[in-house]
Design a protein around this motif. Sequence first.
Motif, mmCIF file in Angstrom:
data_model
loop_
_atom_site.group_PDB
_atom_site.id
_atom_site.type_symbol
_atom_site.label_atom_id
_atom_site.label_comp_id
_atom_site.label_asym_id
_atom_site.label_seq_id
_atom_site.Cartn_x
_atom_site.Cartn_y
_atom_site.Cartn_z
ATOM 1 N N SER A 260 0.811 -1.225 0.000
ATOM 2 C CA SER A 260 0.000 0.000 0.000
ATOM 3 C C SER A 260 0.845 1.276 0.000
ATOM 4 O O SER A 260 0.404 2.330 0.440
ATOM 5 N N ARG A 261 2.105 1.160 -0.453
ATOM 6 C CA ARG A 261 2.940 2.360 -0.580
ATOM 7 C C ARG A 261 3.463 2.432 -2.007
ATOM 8 O O ARG A 261 4.633 2.097 -2.265
ATOM 9 N N PRO A 262 2.624 2.852 -2.947
ATOM 10 C CA PRO A 262 3.022 2.819 -4.366
ATOM 11 C C PRO A 262 4.201 3.736 -4.709
ATOM 12 O O PRO A 262 4.841 3.542 -5.742
ATOM 13 N N HIS A 263 4.496 4.692 -3.822
ATOM 14 C CA HIS A 263 5.640 5.578 -4.112
ATOM 15 C C HIS A 263 6.974 4.894 -3.802
ATOM 16 O O HIS A 263 8.031 5.378 -4.180
ATOM 17 N N LEU A 264 6.903 3.772 -3.101
ATOM 18 C CA LEU A 264 8.126 3.113 -2.625
ATOM 19 C C LEU A 264 8.482 1.960 -3.567
ATOM 20 O O LEU A 264 8.085 0.822 -3.349
ATOM 21 N N ARG A 265 9.219 2.272 -4.633
ATOM 22 C CA ARG A 265 9.503 1.246 -5.634
ATOM 23 C C ARG A 265 11.001 1.073 -5.903
ATOM 24 O O ARG A 265 11.435 0.688 -6.992
ATOM 25 N N THR A 266 11.795 1.405 -4.888
ATOM 26 C CA THR A 266 13.236 1.159 -4.957
ATOM 27 C C THR A 266 13.599 0.322 -3.745
ATOM 28 O O THR A 266 13.159 0.629 -2.636
ATOM 29 N N ILE A 267 14.337 -0.741 -3.953
ATOM 30 C CA ILE A 267 14.744 -1.581 -2.814
ATOM 31 C C ILE A 267 16.235 -1.870 -2.894
ATOM 32 O O ILE A 267 16.779 -2.140 -3.975
ATOM 33 N N HIS A 268 16.885 -1.732 -1.744
ATOM 34 C CA HIS A 268 18.319 -2.001 -1.669
ATOM 35 C C HIS A 268 18.506 -3.245 -0.801
ATOM 36 O O HIS A 268 18.027 -3.285 0.334
ATOM 37 N N ILE A 269 19.173 -4.245 -1.349
ATOM 38 C CA ILE A 269 19.319 -5.514 -0.625
ATOM 39 C C ILE A 269 20.742 -5.657 -0.084
ATOM 40 O O ILE A 269 21.716 -5.690 -0.843
ATOM 41 N N LEU A 270 20.840 -5.704 1.241
ATOM 42 C CA LEU A 270 22.139 -5.910 1.886
ATOM 43 C C LEU A 270 22.290 -7.417 2.039
ATOM 44 O O LEU A 270 21.430 -8.057 2.623
ATOM 45 N N HIS A 271 23.337 -7.959 1.505
ATOM 46 C CA HIS A 271 23.523 -9.403 1.679
ATOM 47 C C HIS A 271 24.994 -9.732 1.848
ATOM 48 O O HIS A 271 25.866 -8.874 1.682
ATOM 49 N N ASP A 272 25.249 -10.984 2.231
ATOM 50 C CA ASP A 272 26.616 -11.384 2.543
ATOM 51 C C ASP A 272 27.191 -12.317 1.480
ATOM 52 O O ASP A 272 28.014 -13.160 1.793
ATOM 53 N N GLY A 273 26.741 -12.171 0.249
ATOM 54 C CA GLY A 273 27.330 -12.949 -0.833
ATOM 55 C C GLY A 273 28.799 -12.582 -0.972
ATOM 56 O O GLY A 273 29.163 -11.417 -0.871
ATOM 57 N N ALA A 274 29.648 -13.592 -1.160
ATOM 58 C CA ALA A 274 31.083 -13.343 -1.298
ATOM 59 C C ALA A 274 31.675 -14.567 -1.971
ATOM 60 O O ALA A 274 30.950 -15.516 -2.289
ATOM 61 N N TRP A 275 32.977 -14.557 -2.172
ATOM 62 C CA TRP A 275 33.583 -15.690 -2.870
ATOM 63 C C TRP A 275 33.365 -17.001 -2.118
ATOM 64 O O TRP A 275 33.234 -18.054 -2.712
ATOM 65 N N ASP A 276 33.241 -16.939 -0.772
ATOM 66 C CA ASP A 276 33.002 -18.175 -0.031
ATOM 67 C C ASP A 276 31.505 -18.489 0.114
ATOM 68 O O ASP A 276 31.145 -19.554 0.589
ATOM 69 N N HIS A 277 30.645 -17.547 -0.270
ATOM 70 C CA HIS A 277 29.197 -17.814 -0.252
ATOM 71 C C HIS A 277 28.580 -17.332 -1.561
ATOM 72 O O HIS A 277 27.749 -16.432 -1.564
#
Length: 411
Positions: A301-318
């Motif tokens: 119900s927040r149509p103005h909110l259409r940008t998402i930033h994903i913090l994740h721990d992907g790395a060479w070992d994962h």
Amino acid sequence: MAKHIQVHWRVLRPLLFLLTFLGLVTYYFYHRSRPPYQLYTTIATTETKESNKLIGNSRGHKYVKFKQLRGAGFNNQAQEILLYHHLALQTNRVYVYQPLIWRPRGEKAAVPLSAFMSGPTKGSINEEVFIQVCPEGEVTHVQLFSGDYETQWAHAKSVLEGNDRCVVVDDWIFNWNFLASSGTHSIWPTFQKYLANHFEWSSDVLRIVDRVQNALNFRNKPSSKDRDSYVALHLRRGDFEEHCRYLGETHTGFTTWATLPLISDSILPPTLDANNATSVMEHCYPSLYRTLDAITHQVRSRPHLRTIHILHDGAWDHPLVYLQYYKLREALMDSEWAEQAGWAGGPMHRVTQSADAPKVWGEGDWAVCVDVELARRAEVFIGNGYSSLSTQVVALRLGADSGRPEDVTLV
Ligand SMILES: *[C@@H]1O[C@H](CO)[C@@H](O)[C@H](O)[C@H]1NC(C)=O
């Protein structure tokens, strides 16, 4: 004879080429990820200078040095340091700070605290200067464990309020079990104010955050009107699958500030049942479907909110974490999927990840702080109640910034 040499050349040339190429790649990665040792040395020297200045004009000061966690993740150490600094200030003692241990580089890889957070080092002294001002003969050793988590904070305060000038605490009170207990709840009212008045990143962290916000066109606080408002999602994977299974077996609940009653309505149903290993897994290592449900809950119900930033721990070992990121991205940007999920205003326009933040060589150590600060400034935060990074974000949003619990969802 000439022919003989020619044959060798034919074999050697590609081999030399390959070796040069590998050499260059190694050189590139080595230098790109090499920490700024020279800067760290300069910062450590400044810490000692400032500490000396402080003891120079400080007649009547009392000091306390705690037994702290050495190792674990950045946020595990940061959360503990903030609690200890708060406890020292509450009992009118100068906090004796210690360097952070950068575990990926080994158990003894110390980095100066003020390179990351400048709050706890202000008005405090480092260990080196503490030894001068409080030689061992003048030190009083104390234990702070009260035997009961509920009274732990009050008990620690009463011990430290004593008159001994130099106190060294020999036991580790903010251990994992304490941090998962409701013993932290009585600290929250004052800790909230502590964060508002004393939490401060180093200038290096803030400089990178500014650059990243500019580059990714992120709003620098939810209330401002320029640039894009965004959701920050913390996808805690990496080594967590195994860790979560262990937490399920040991019936462990959420950590620190995720256990606060004020955040309980922000937890995506069903409610966590720490005695049920399946329930622990569901919250600690949520499926991507569940993660999408949490996003839907916030943005439908927040149509103005259409940008998402994903913090994740992907790395060479994962590396598989990247795959999960791309799966999420695919769904989030799909109009059919968004319609099925009932999103008014269509799918996400933009999905970014930690790795999209432009960083200069040698800035790798600060990446985790940049993640925390970006999640703090987001309009909505979706995190994991078992993670110290997520709960640190919750503390900063609700404590330091008086944010709303409704803008947070914990999966
Ligand atoms: C344990 O948790 C799972 C996941 O929430 C749930 O489906 C199951 O019914 C729970 N089991 C019990 C015995 O409560």
